[in-house]
Design a protein around this motif. Structure first.
Motif, PDB file in Angstrom:
ATOM      1  N   LEU A 117       0.748  -1.322   0.110  1.00  0.00           N
ATOM      2  CA  LEU A 117       0.145  -0.056   0.028  1.00  0.00           C
ATOM      3  C   LEU A 117       0.908   1.186  -0.013  1.00  0.00           C
ATOM      4  O   LEU A 117       1.916   1.161   0.455  1.00  0.00           O
ATOM      5  CB  LEU A 117      -0.721   0.065   1.188  1.00  0.00           C
ATOM      6  CG  LEU A 117      -1.834  -1.181   1.379  1.00  0.00           C
ATOM      7  CD1 LEU A 117      -2.407  -1.095   2.924  1.00  0.00           C
ATOM      8  CD2 LEU A 117      -2.888  -1.368   0.675  1.00  0.00           C
ATOM      9  N   TYR A 167      -3.664   1.004  -3.365  1.00  0.00           N
ATOM     10  CA  TYR A 167      -2.949  -0.211  -3.414  1.00  0.00           C
ATOM     11  C   TYR A 167      -1.858   0.202  -4.502  1.00  0.00           C
ATOM     12  O   TYR A 167      -1.914   0.875  -5.531  1.00  0.00           O
ATOM     13  CB  TYR A 167      -3.986  -1.093  -4.069  1.00  0.00           C
ATOM     14  CG  TYR A 167      -5.027  -1.570  -3.365  1.00  0.00           C
ATOM     15  CD1 TYR A 167      -4.730  -2.529  -2.261  1.00  0.00           C
ATOM     16  CD2 TYR A 167      -6.469  -1.262  -3.638  1.00  0.00           C
ATOM     17  CE1 TYR A 167      -5.897  -2.907  -1.501  1.00  0.00           C
ATOM     18  CE2 TYR A 167      -7.416  -1.462  -2.726  1.00  0.00           C
ATOM     19  CZ  TYR A 167      -7.051  -2.362  -1.535  1.00  0.00           C
ATOM     20  OH  TYR A 167      -8.174  -2.906  -1.009  1.00  0.00           O
ATOM     21  N   ALA A 179      -7.550   2.361  -1.340  1.00  0.00           N
ATOM     22  CA  ALA A 179      -7.869   1.135  -0.170  1.00  0.00           C
ATOM     23  C   ALA A 179      -8.440   1.440   0.974  1.00  0.00           C
ATOM     24  O   ALA A 179      -8.823   0.717   1.959  1.00  0.00           O
ATOM     25  CB  ALA A 179      -6.399   0.384   0.036  1.00  0.00           C
TER      26      ALA A 179
END
Length: 222
Positions: A117, A167, A179
């Motif tokens: 991430l 992401y 995300a």
């Protein structure tokens, strides 16, 4: 710090979330979905992952109408911080505390794996432990994590710096790789990845511990 973790029928990460809060130094009270009030003196509320009410209707839709949810909404409206993870994110969207929707993964399959991430903003009590643009690793485990919103909403989230995580390689079709998103007052975070499953090296990654320590340190009066 006093954290409350709400459990719905079908929650399966509530203990994990309680352990993560406790590891960061919080005292945790477990709250059942039929309760009508949060415990006195609660500083933060956590909504765990799982499959609340079997994910019937839509993921999080029934939990969003549980008796405790009104107290949760009042807590958030008063500026109380709320962390919703996976199914908890879905519940926050269904209550209207966060915008958008979480749809079936683009590949129509359940995904369970660690993912990279990027920290999209450091300007929140949840993410200020990292520099903006930092890369971290957290696990995902979801079937309905495809974050979707209309273009105007997505543009507004970007303009207001309310995208918390993206992401590095989008696994589920989420719009713009999102995300996790923040509320307008930046005190409510919904995210699909599981920081509570990455708080110690034996879990394969410990990046999640930073989120919990940062959150508690930020909320603790000087």
């Amino acid at each position: 710090m006093h954290a409350a973790v709400i459990t719905f029928p079908g929650s399966n990460c509530d203990r994990d979330l309680a352990v993560a809060f406790e590891a960061a130094g919080a005292r945790v009270t477990r709250v059942w979905h039929k309760d009508t009030a949060l415990p006195a003196g609660v500083d933060i509320v956590g909504l765990p992952g799982g499959f609340s009410f079997g994910d019937y209707l839509r993921c999080g839709a029934i939990a969003a109408r549980a008796p405790i949810t009104r107290a949760l909404a009042e807590f958030a409206a008063a500026g109380g911080p709320v962390l919703g993870i996976c199914n908890g994110f879905q519940v926050l969207v269904e209550t209207g505390m966060l915008p958008g929707a979480l749809l079936r993964n683009a590949g129509l399959k359940y995904i369970c794996k660690p993912v990279a991430l990027q920290v999209a903003t450091a300007e929140s009590p949840f993410t200020s432990g990292w520099a903006q643009g930092a890369t971290i690793t957290l696990p995902i485990a979801h079937h309905d994590g495809n974050y979707t919103a209309d273009p105007a909403t997505l543009d507004r989230l970007e303009a207001e710096d309310r995208i918390a995580f993206t992401y590095a390689d989008t696994p589920n079709g989420s719009a713009r790789g999102i995300a996790g998103v923040l509320s307008e007052n930046r005190r409510v975070l919904g995210m699909m990845p599981h920081p509570e499953r990455a708080i110690a090296p034996h879990q394969g990654a410990a990046d999640g511990a930073i989120l919990f320590r940062t959150l508690l340190d930020t909320l603790t009066p000087a």
